[in-house]
Design a protein around this motif. Structure first.
Motif, short mmCIF file in Angstrom:
data_model
loop_
_atom_site.label_atom_id
_atom_site.label_comp_id
_atom_site.label_asym_id
_atom_site.label_seq_id
_atom_site.Cartn_x
_atom_site.Cartn_y
_atom_site.Cartn_z
N TRP A 151 0.14 1.95 -9.83
CA TRP A 151 -0.94 2.75 -9.25
C TRP A 151 -2.08 1.85 -8.76
O TRP A 151 -2.63 2.06 -7.68
CB TRP A 151 -1.45 3.75 -10.26
N ALA A 152 -2.40 0.85 -9.55
CA ALA A 152 -3.48 -0.07 -9.16
C ALA A 152 -3.12 -0.84 -7.90
O ALA A 152 -3.97 -1.04 -7.02
CB ALA A 152 -3.78 -1.03 -10.32
N ARG A 153 -1.87 -1.26 -7.78
CA ARG A 153 -1.45 -2.04 -6.61
C ARG A 153 -1.39 -1.19 -5.35
O ARG A 153 -1.63 -1.69 -4.25
CB ARG A 153 -0.08 -2.68 -6.85
N THR A 154 -1.05 0.08 -5.48
CA THR A 154 -0.80 0.91 -4.30
C THR A 154 -1.96 1.81 -3.92
O THR A 154 -2.06 2.21 -2.75
CB THR A 154 0.46 1.77 -4.50
N THR A 155 -2.81 2.16 -4.87
CA THR A 155 -3.90 3.09 -4.55
C THR A 155 -5.25 2.61 -5.04
O THR A 155 -6.28 3.21 -4.71
CB THR A 155 -3.66 4.48 -5.18
N GLY A 156 -5.29 1.56 -5.86
CA GLY A 156 -6.51 1.20 -6.57
C GLY A 156 -6.48 1.87 -7.93
O GLY A 156 -5.75 2.84 -8.15
N LEU B 207 7.17 4.15 -6.48
CA LEU B 207 6.35 5.35 -6.36
C LEU B 207 7.22 6.57 -6.05
O LEU B 207 7.02 7.65 -6.63
CB LEU B 207 5.31 5.18 -5.25
N ALA B 208 8.16 6.39 -5.16
CA ALA B 208 9.06 7.50 -4.82
C ALA B 208 9.87 7.92 -6.05
O ALA B 208 10.05 9.11 -6.31
CB ALA B 208 9.99 7.09 -3.69
N ILE B 209 10.34 6.95 -6.80
CA ILE B 209 11.09 7.26 -8.02
C ILE B 209 10.22 8.07 -8.97
O ILE B 209 10.63 9.11 -9.50
CB ILE B 209 11.59 5.97 -8.68
#
Length: 217
Positions: free
Chosen positions: A13-18, A72-74
């Protein structure tokens, strides 16, 4: 549930959205995957797909893919799962977008959203990441027979409200559609490893469904 799954999600989550919104996102996911009625589509399913992804991500066929988007999709692909509805995949994708907030239109979120929506039909895809994600989701079809039978039994439990006669007809139709495909797996590594066993498992379940006995012994 293994704490490592939560830790992995926090990093993803941190890598993809902050980092913002991670706690709320996790609570929403846990509310779904932690439901008692999730006999198959629960956290164990997500952990198995993530483990399967880890086992193949370094293969030459997959090394250049966006593996965070696949993860994320998983994580989100079965976040919404209501056996009485036909729009679970769309609702799961919408949940990801809503929780991603300002990052909803970033590349990894949009890619993950598209992969989630693709699980509705599990049809052929031109996108390499989607092909891998779909193959991971169907890997259980090619599992050893006891694992496959446990999966089939768990799916039946999730549809416990469906009368047996209707279940046999509906499930058989699903299996027939899979068996009619020229190939079940869209990537070569999965096809080479699982296609034969998956077809054998599907045929065995189909025969049991059409016999005068329970679909899974």
């Amino acid at each position: 549930m293994d704490d490592r799954l939560r830790q992995r999600f926090d990093g993803l989550w941190a890598r993809t959205t902050g980092a913002a919104g991670a706690e709320a996102a996790w609570r929403a996911l846990d509310a779904g995957y932690g439901e008692a009625a999730r006999h198959y589509h629960g956290w164990r399913h997500i952990a198995d797909l993530l483990q399967g992804h880890d086992a193949v991500r370094a293969l030459p066929d997959f090394a250049e893919l966006d593996h965070d988007a696949i993860d994320l999709a998983i994580v989100y692909h079965d976040a919404v799962y209501d056996t009485a509805r036909a729009d679970n995949e769309a609702r799961s994708a919408d949940l990801l977008r809503a929780q991603a907030g300002p990052q909803a239109d970033s590349d990894p979120i949009r890619a993950a959203e598209a992969m989630i929506r693709a699980t509705a039909a599990h049809g052929p895809s031109a996108d390499p990441a989607t092909r891998l994600m779909l193959d991971l989701d169907l890997a259980v079809l090619g599992a050893a027979r006891p694992v496959y039978e446990a999966y089939a039994a768990a799916i039946r439990c999730e549809y416990a409200a469906v009368p047996d006669a209707a279940w046999r007809i509906g499930r058989a139709a699903v299996l027939d559609r899979f068996l009619a495909r020229p190939r079940l797996y869209q990537t070569d590594p999965f096809r080479e490893r699982l296609e034969t066993s998956a077809r054998a498992n599907l045929v065995a379940e189909l025969h049991a469904l059409r016999a005068d006995r329970p679909s899974v012994e």
